[in-house]
Design a protein around this motif. Structure first.
Motif, PDB file in Angstrom:
ATOM      1  N   UNK A   1       0.824  -1.209   0.000  1.00  0.00           N
ATOM      2  CA  UNK A   1       0.000   0.000   0.000  1.00  0.00           C
ATOM      3  C   UNK A   1       0.859   1.260   0.000  1.00  0.00           C
ATOM      4  N   UNK A   2       1.925   1.256   0.810  1.00  0.00           N
ATOM      5  CA  UNK A   2       2.806   2.423   0.884  1.00  0.00           C
ATOM      6  C   UNK A   2       3.550   2.607  -0.436  1.00  0.00           C
ATOM      7  N   UNK A   3       4.078   1.514  -0.999  1.00  0.00           N
ATOM      8  CA  UNK A   3       4.780   1.607  -2.277  1.00  0.00           C
ATOM      9  C   UNK A   3       3.853   2.109  -3.374  1.00  0.00           C
ATOM     10  N   UNK A   4       2.624   1.603  -3.384  1.00  0.00           N
ATOM     11  CA  UNK A   4       1.660   2.014  -4.397  1.00  0.00           C
ATOM     12  C   UNK A   4       1.400   3.509  -4.308  1.00  0.00           C
ATOM     13  N   UNK A   5       1.196   3.989  -3.095  1.00  0.00           N
ATOM     14  CA  UNK A   5       0.925   5.414  -2.908  1.00  0.00           C
ATOM     15  C   UNK A   5       2.127   6.264  -3.318  1.00  0.00           C
ATOM     16  N   UNK A   6       3.329   5.814  -2.968  1.00  0.00           N
ATOM     17  CA  UNK A   6       4.528   6.560  -3.326  1.00  0.00           C
ATOM     18  C   UNK A   6       4.785   6.538  -4.833  1.00  0.00           C
ATOM     19  N   UNK A   7       4.581   5.373  -5.457  1.00  0.00           N
ATOM     20  CA  UNK A   7       4.754   5.241  -6.903  1.00  0.00           C
ATOM     21  C   UNK A   7       3.788   6.174  -7.630  1.00  0.00           C
ATOM     22  N   UNK A   8       2.517   6.128  -7.232  1.00  0.00           N
ATOM     23  CA  UNK A   8       1.524   6.999  -7.850  1.00  0.00           C
ATOM     24  C   UNK A   8       1.849   8.470  -7.600  1.00  0.00           C
ATOM     25  N   UNK A   9       2.387   8.772  -6.427  1.00  0.00           N
ATOM     26  CA  UNK A   9       2.757  10.151  -6.118  1.00  0.00           C
ATOM     27  C   UNK A   9       3.845  10.667  -7.027  1.00  0.00           C
ATOM     28  N   UNK A  10       4.819   9.819  -7.348  1.00  0.00           N
ATOM     29  CA  UNK A  10       5.897  10.231  -8.249  1.00  0.00           C
ATOM     30  C   UNK A  10       5.370  10.457  -9.659  1.00  0.00           C
ATOM     31  N   UNK A  11       4.448   9.578 -10.088  1.00  0.00           N
ATOM     32  CA  UNK A  11       3.840   9.768 -11.412  1.00  0.00           C
ATOM     33  C   UNK A  11       3.038  11.068 -11.425  1.00  0.00           C
ATOM     34  N   UNK A  12       2.257  11.286 -10.376  1.00  0.00           N
ATOM     35  CA  UNK A  12       1.449  12.509 -10.298  1.00  0.00           C
ATOM     36  C   UNK A  12       2.333  13.753 -10.302  1.00  0.00           C
ATOM     37  N   UNK A  13       3.474  13.701  -9.609  1.00  0.00           N
ATOM     38  CA  UNK A  13       4.389  14.845  -9.591  1.00  0.00           C
ATOM     39  C   UNK A  13       4.920  15.145 -10.992  1.00  0.00           C
ATOM     40  N   UNK A  14       5.250  14.086 -11.741  1.00  0.00           N
ATOM     41  CA  UNK A  14       5.744  14.287 -13.109  1.00  0.00           C
ATOM     42  C   UNK A  14       4.669  14.944 -13.975  1.00  0.00           C
ATOM     43  N   UNK A  15       3.429  14.521 -13.783  1.00  0.00           N
ATOM     44  CA  UNK A  15       2.344  15.098 -14.581  1.00  0.00           C
ATOM     45  C   UNK A  15       2.118  16.559 -14.193  1.00  0.00           C
ATOM     46  N   UNK A  16       2.182  16.870 -12.910  1.00  0.00           N
ATOM     47  CA  UNK A  16       1.974  18.258 -12.465  1.00  0.00           C
ATOM     48  C   UNK A  16       3.026  19.191 -13.054  1.00  0.00           C
ATOM     49  N   UNK A  17       4.246  18.695 -13.261  1.00  0.00           N
ATOM     50  CA  UNK A  17       5.303  19.522 -13.847  1.00  0.00           C
ATOM     51  C   UNK A  17       4.901  20.053 -15.217  1.00  0.00           C
ATOM     52  N   UNK A  18       4.053  19.304 -15.915  1.00  0.00           N
ATOM     53  CA  UNK A  18       3.663  19.681 -17.276  1.00  0.00           C
ATOM     54  C   UNK A  18       2.439  20.602 -17.295  1.00  0.00           C
ATOM     55  N   UNK A  19       1.625  20.550 -16.247  1.00  0.00           N
ATOM     56  CA  UNK A  19       0.372  21.311 -16.174  1.00  0.00           C
ATOM     57  C   UNK A  19      -0.470  21.095 -17.437  1.00  0.00           C
ATOM     58  N   UNK A  20      -0.755  19.840 -17.774  1.00  0.00           N
ATOM     59  CA  UNK A  20      -1.525  19.578 -18.997  1.00  0.00           C
ATOM     60  C   UNK A  20      -3.002  19.874 -18.801  1.00  0.00           C
ATOM     61  N   UNK A  21      -3.712  20.025 -19.921  1.00  0.00           N
ATOM     62  CA  UNK A  21      -5.160  20.172 -19.859  1.00  0.00           C
ATOM     63  C   UNK A  21      -5.820  18.830 -19.578  1.00  0.00           C
ATOM     64  N   UNK A  22      -5.241  17.763 -20.128  1.00  0.00           N
ATOM     65  CA  UNK A  22      -5.889  16.455 -20.077  1.00  0.00           C
ATOM     66  C   UNK A  22      -4.873  15.361 -19.814  1.00  0.00           C
ATOM     67  N   UNK A  23      -5.283  14.340 -19.051  1.00  0.00           N
ATOM     68  CA  UNK A  23      -4.457  13.156 -18.824  1.00  0.00           C
ATOM     69  C   UNK A  23      -5.230  11.944 -19.333  1.00  0.00           C
ATOM     70  N   UNK A  24      -4.567  11.109 -20.133  1.00  0.00           N
ATOM     71  CA  UNK A  24      -5.130   9.837 -20.586  1.00  0.00           C
ATOM     72  C   UNK A  24      -4.313   8.734 -19.923  1.00  0.00           C
ATOM     73  N   UNK A  25      -4.970   7.669 -19.490  1.00  0.00           N
ATOM     74  CA  UNK A  25      -4.255   6.616 -18.783  1.00  0.00           C
ATOM     75  C   UNK A  25      -4.754   5.241 -19.191  1.00  0.00           C
ATOM     76  N   UNK A  26      -3.847   4.267 -19.152  1.00  0.00           N
ATOM     77  CA  UNK A  26      -4.178   2.885 -19.498  1.00  0.00           C
ATOM     78  C   UNK A  26      -3.268   1.963 -18.704  1.00  0.00           C
ATOM     79  N   UNK A  27      -3.680   0.679 -18.624  1.00  0.00           N
ATOM     80  CA  UNK A  27      -2.813  -0.323 -18.020  1.00  0.00           C
ATOM     81  C   UNK A  27      -3.222  -0.740 -16.624  1.00  0.00           C
TER      82      UNK A  27
END
Length: 266
Positions: A65-91
Motif C-alpha cells: 500500500x505504501x509503495x503504491x501510494x509513493x509510486x503513484x505520487x511520483x507519477x502525479x508529480x511528473x504530470x503536475x510539472x507539465x500542467x496539462x489540460x488532459x491526462x489519458x491513462x491505461x494499463x
C-alpha cells in the motif's frame, strides 16, 4: 528541450515554463505496468517527449500500500510539472486509480479494448504524414492521437451532486447505487443524470449491484443501467456529446470508470 515561447531551456521535455508561464504539453498519456509508468507528452498532435517512472515491488508480485501510494505520487508529480489540460491513462488498474486520486486534471481512462483498436486497421494511406508521426508510438498513444477531437466536447463545471435530478429520487442498491451515480456524475462530459423508475420484476442475481452505461443514442446521450438482485433501474444520462459516435466515446469512458470503482465485472 526549450520553451516554445521564450526559448528558456527546460529541465525535462514538456515541462511548464515558469519564466514566461507557458505550457509546453497540453496532454499526458500514462501507460501503467506493475513496476513502471511510461509518460508520453503531447502538444496537440505532436509527441514532444517521453519519460518513465519506475518502482520495485518488495514481493516481486504486488506493490504494498505504501509503495503504491509513493509510486503513484511520483507519477502525479511528473504530470503536475507539465500542467496539462488532459491526462489519458491505461494499463495496471491499482497505480492508475491511485494516481487519478492524487490529481485534479481532466482524466480519461483509455478502454482496455480501445488500445488495440485501430492499431492494424489500415487507417491512413501511403504517404500520409501521420504515418511518420505515429510510427514509433504505442497503440495507447495512437488511440489518443486518433481521438483528440474529443477536446471539442464541452466540459461541465457543475458539481457532481448538482447533476442529479428528475421526478424519481430513489436509487436501487443503497450505498453502491449512490456510488455508481456519483462515479458517472464526476465525468466532465456528463451534464445531468435523471433517475428512472424501479422495475422489481427482473431475474434475481447474487452478484450484488452491477452498473453499465448502455449504447449511445443518436443525440449522444446514454443510459445508466443499475441491477441489484431482481430490481432494475434505467437512469438517463445527458452528455455534451453531439452524436452517437462521440456519445460512444463517453460511454466507453463511463464503463471504464465503473469497472475501476468495482461496480462492473472486469
Amino acid at each position: 528541450m526549450n520553451c516554445r515561447r521564450c526559448g528558456t531551456p527546460l529541465e525535462k521535455p514538456g515541462d511548464y515554463c515558469l519564466t514566461c508561464n507557458t505550457a509546453n504539453a497540453d496532454a499526458v498519456v500514462a501507460e501503467f505496468e506493475p513496476d513502471r509508468a511510461r509518460l508520453t507528452l503531447l502538444d496537440e498532435d505532436d509527441v514532444v517527449g517521453e519519460t518513465t517512472v519506475t518502482t520495485r515491488p518488495e514481493d516481486r508480485e504486488r506493490l504494498s500500500e505504501v509503495q503504491l501510494r509513493n509510486f503513484a505520487g511520483r507519477v502525479a508529480d511528473e504530470i503536475r510539472r507539465k500542467r496539462p489540460e488532459t491526462v489519458y491513462a491505461a494499463g495496471e488498474r491499482e497505480p492508475l486509480r491511485e494516481t487519478r486520486a492524487q490529481l485534479h486534471h481532466e482524466f480519461y481512462r483509455v478502454p482496455d479494448g480501445g488500445a488495440s483498436e485501430g492499431a492494424h486497421d489500415g487507417a491512413g494511406t501511403a504517404g500520409d504524414p501521420s504515418d511518420d508521426r505515429e510510427a514509433d508510438v504505442s497503440p495507447v498513444v495512437r488511440w489518443v492521437l486518433d481521438r483528440r477531437g474529443d477536446r471539442s466536447l464541452a466540459v461541465v463545471e457543475t458539481p457532481p451532486r448538482e447533476k442529479i435530478g428528475g421526478s424519481h429520487s430513489t436509487l436501487i442498491g443503497d450505498r453502491k447505487g449512490r456510488k455508481a451515480v456519483q462515479t458517472v456524475a464526476e465525468h466532465p462530459h456528463v451534464k445531468k443524470i435523471v433517475p428512472g423508475p424501479i422495475d422489481a420484476g427482473g431475474t434475481g442475481s447474487r452478484t450484488g449491484l452491477r452498473a453499465k452505461a448502455t449504447r449511445a443514442g443518436t443525440n449522444g446521450n446514454v443510459r445508466l443501467l443499475l441491477r441489484d438482485g431482481s430490481s432494475v433501474q434505467e437512469n438517463r444520462i445527458v452528455t455534451t456529446a453531439m452524436d452517437r459516435e462521440t456519445g460512444e466515446r463517453v460511454r466507453e469512458d463511463l464503463n471504464e470508470a465503473l469497472r475501476d470503482a468495482e461496480l462492473q465485472d472486469a
